[in-house]
Scaffold this motif. Structure first.
Motif, PDB file in Angstrom:
ATOM      1  N   UNK A  30      18.804  -0.947  -5.645  1.00  0.00           N
ATOM      2  CA  UNK A  30      18.812  -0.577  -4.275  1.00  0.00           C
ATOM      3  C   UNK A  30      18.383   0.793  -3.677  1.00  0.00           C
ATOM      4  N   UNK A  31      17.438   1.422  -4.471  1.00  0.00           N
ATOM      5  CA  UNK A  31      16.908   2.745  -4.433  1.00  0.00           C
ATOM      6  C   UNK A  31      15.925   2.535  -3.105  1.00  0.00           C
ATOM      7  N   UNK A  32      15.755   3.778  -2.559  1.00  0.00           N
ATOM      8  CA  UNK A  32      14.746   3.818  -1.443  1.00  0.00           C
ATOM      9  C   UNK A  32      13.391   3.285  -1.958  1.00  0.00           C
ATOM     10  N   UNK A  33      12.567   2.393  -1.306  1.00  0.00           N
ATOM     11  CA  UNK A  33      11.349   1.861  -1.391  1.00  0.00           C
ATOM     12  C   UNK A  33      11.238   1.089  -2.380  1.00  0.00           C
ATOM     13  N   UNK A  34      12.423   0.422  -3.008  1.00  0.00           N
ATOM     14  CA  UNK A  34      12.343  -0.725  -4.181  1.00  0.00           C
ATOM     15  C   UNK A  34      12.295  -2.144  -3.831  1.00  0.00           C
ATOM     16  N   UNK A  35      11.614  -2.445  -2.641  1.00  0.00           N
ATOM     17  CA  UNK A  35      11.169  -3.772  -2.133  1.00  0.00           C
ATOM     18  C   UNK A  35      10.132  -4.049  -1.393  1.00  0.00           C
ATOM     19  N   UNK A  36       8.928  -3.710  -1.952  1.00  0.00           N
ATOM     20  CA  UNK A  36       7.699  -3.830  -1.417  1.00  0.00           C
ATOM     21  C   UNK A  36       7.402  -5.431  -1.053  1.00  0.00           C
ATOM     22  N   UNK A  37       7.227  -5.530   0.260  1.00  0.00           N
ATOM     23  CA  UNK A  37       7.055  -6.885   0.746  1.00  0.00           C
ATOM     24  C   UNK A  37       5.480  -7.225   1.147  1.00  0.00           C
ATOM     25  N   UNK A  59       0.822  -1.183   0.064  1.00  0.00           N
ATOM     26  CA  UNK A  59      -0.122   0.053  -0.123  1.00  0.00           C
ATOM     27  C   UNK A  59       0.922   1.216   0.077  1.00  0.00           C
ATOM     28  N   UNK A  60       2.160   1.250   0.397  1.00  0.00           N
ATOM     29  CA  UNK A  60       2.974   2.503   0.381  1.00  0.00           C
ATOM     30  C   UNK A  60       3.603   3.030  -0.880  1.00  0.00           C
ATOM     31  N   UNK A  61       3.892   4.036  -1.212  1.00  0.00           N
ATOM     32  CA  UNK A  61       4.330   4.280  -2.514  1.00  0.00           C
ATOM     33  C   UNK A  61       5.576   3.820  -2.941  1.00  0.00           C
ATOM     34  N   UNK A  62       5.923   3.457  -4.147  1.00  0.00           N
ATOM     35  CA  UNK A  62       7.065   3.346  -4.738  1.00  0.00           C
ATOM     36  C   UNK A  62       7.606   4.637  -5.172  1.00  0.00           C
ATOM     37  N   UNK A  63       8.745   5.126  -4.686  1.00  0.00           N
ATOM     38  CA  UNK A  63       9.320   6.344  -5.179  1.00  0.00           C
ATOM     39  C   UNK A  63      10.295   6.299  -6.340  1.00  0.00           C
ATOM     40  N   UNK A  64       9.845   7.005  -7.268  1.00  0.00           N
ATOM     41  CA  UNK A  64      10.812   6.974  -8.716  1.00  0.00           C
ATOM     42  C   UNK A  64      11.916   8.228  -8.324  1.00  0.00           C
ATOM     43  N   UNK A  65      13.118   7.965  -8.214  1.00  0.00           N
ATOM     44  CA  UNK A  65      14.121   9.084  -8.035  1.00  0.00           C
ATOM     45  C   UNK A  65      14.122  10.091  -9.133  1.00  0.00           C
ATOM     46  N   UNK A  66      14.566  11.232  -9.053  1.00  0.00           N
ATOM     47  CA  UNK A  66      14.788  12.160 -10.250  1.00  0.00           C
ATOM     48  C   UNK A  66      15.554  11.605 -11.304  1.00  0.00           C
ATOM     49  N   UNK A  67      15.083  11.574 -12.448  1.00  0.00           N
ATOM     50  CA  UNK A  67      15.705  11.321 -13.628  1.00  0.00           C
ATOM     51  C   UNK A  67      15.482   9.687 -14.241  1.00  0.00           C
ATOM     52  N   UNK A  68      14.492   9.094 -13.260  1.00  0.00           N
ATOM     53  CA  UNK A  68      14.134   7.666 -13.505  1.00  0.00           C
ATOM     54  C   UNK A  68      12.654   7.799 -14.068  1.00  0.00           C
ATOM     55  N   UNK A  69      12.406   7.469 -15.267  1.00  0.00           N
ATOM     56  CA  UNK A  69      11.044   7.615 -15.605  1.00  0.00           C
ATOM     57  C   UNK A  69       9.970   6.375 -15.872  1.00  0.00           C
ATOM     58  N   UNK A  70      10.797   5.051 -15.538  1.00  0.00           N
ATOM     59  CA  UNK A  70       9.948   3.857 -15.482  1.00  0.00           C
ATOM     60  C   UNK A  70      10.871   3.041 -14.843  1.00  0.00           C
ATOM     61  N   UNK A  71      10.231   1.827 -14.198  1.00  0.00           N
ATOM     62  CA  UNK A  71      10.907   0.798 -13.506  1.00  0.00           C
ATOM     63  C   UNK A  71      10.415  -0.376 -13.779  1.00  0.00           C
ATOM     64  N   UNK A 101       9.479  13.896  -5.026  1.00  0.00           N
ATOM     65  CA  UNK A 101       9.077  15.078  -4.714  1.00  0.00           C
ATOM     66  C   UNK A 101       7.419  15.430  -4.893  1.00  0.00           C
ATOM     67  N   UNK A 102       6.797  14.676  -5.713  1.00  0.00           N
ATOM     68  CA  UNK A 102       5.479  14.827  -5.802  1.00  0.00           C
ATOM     69  C   UNK A 102       4.567  14.552  -4.604  1.00  0.00           C
ATOM     70  N   UNK A 103       3.324  14.991  -4.379  1.00  0.00           N
ATOM     71  CA  UNK A 103       2.663  14.867  -3.117  1.00  0.00           C
ATOM     72  C   UNK A 103       2.412  13.117  -2.961  1.00  0.00           C
TER      73      UNK A 103
END
Length: 215
Positions: free
Chosen positions: A113-120, A50-62, A212-214
């Protein structure tokens, strides 16, 4: 149990291996790997359902990395395949989120290994899973089924993978071993909602937002 370490295996699905095999015979290795190709998802990546996966600046897709997490129930060191399953407490759906990359046979640390990149997701007890070698894996983007596979297609089974990993490192209670991500990984962007579902285990679902988005 608190998760201290998440260990993942690359190239453990037959389709993924077949797609990468031609490159294995080129520089710098010139032959396929003889042992599991492993990487870590450190605590900064851990995320909840339920928590957001946050895309770092410069990353458009995962990549939406649908996989099965094997939860360790007791300190596991130098296990044999025959005894390995006795150390499994349960299974969890995991989204091994990854920035698309072209690295071959090298752990893509910066991409994984970016922040939020492992939802369990929530844990299913081992007693509820009759055969971890026959679990259906599904990846969803915005409610649309984008990829399906099965642990029937693993190169290294759960007990074999546990035996090979614990040969050189101890896994503690609560640690999670990811069995691998199948080929044909779907992509997602900010504003999408992604989910990983393991039949008989559970589901983990998360929105994606740009840094940086809400919230």
């Amino acid at each position: 149990m608190r998760t201290r370490t998440v260990v993942g295996a690359l190239l453990n699905f037959r389709g993924e291996w077949q797609a990468m095999e031609p490159a294995m015979h080129k520089e710098p290795h010139f032959k396929p790997p003889q042992h599991p190709v492993l990487y870590l998802k450190p605590p900064n990546t851990f995320n909840r359902d339920g928590d957001a996966i946050v895309l770092p600046a410069g990353v458009e897709q995962v990549q939406v990395g649908a996989t099965v997490g094997v939860v360790i129930g007791a300190p596991a060191s130098r296990l044999s395949e025959a005894e390995a399953m006795g150390f499994v407490a349960g299974y969890v759906p995991v989204n091994d989120v990854t920035v698309p990359h072209t690295a071959v046979l090298r752990p893509p640390i910066k991409q994984k290994c970016r922040d939020t990149f492992c939802p369990i997701g929530p844990q299913a007890a081992a007693s509820r899973v009759a055969d971890p070698g026959a679990l259906e894996i599904r990846a969803w983007v915005n409610g649309e089924l984008k990829a399906t596979n099965s642990t029937r297609n693993l190169i290294r089974s759960v007990p074999r993978l546990l035996a090979e990993v614990t040969e050189f490192m101890t896994l503690e209670a609560g640690d999670i071993l990811l069995v691998g991500v199948p080929e044909n990984v779907p992509l997602a962007r900010a504003g999408d909602r992604v989910a990983v579902e393991i039949e008989g285990v559970g589901r983990v679902e998360n929105p994606i937002r740009a840094e940086g988005s809400p919230a």
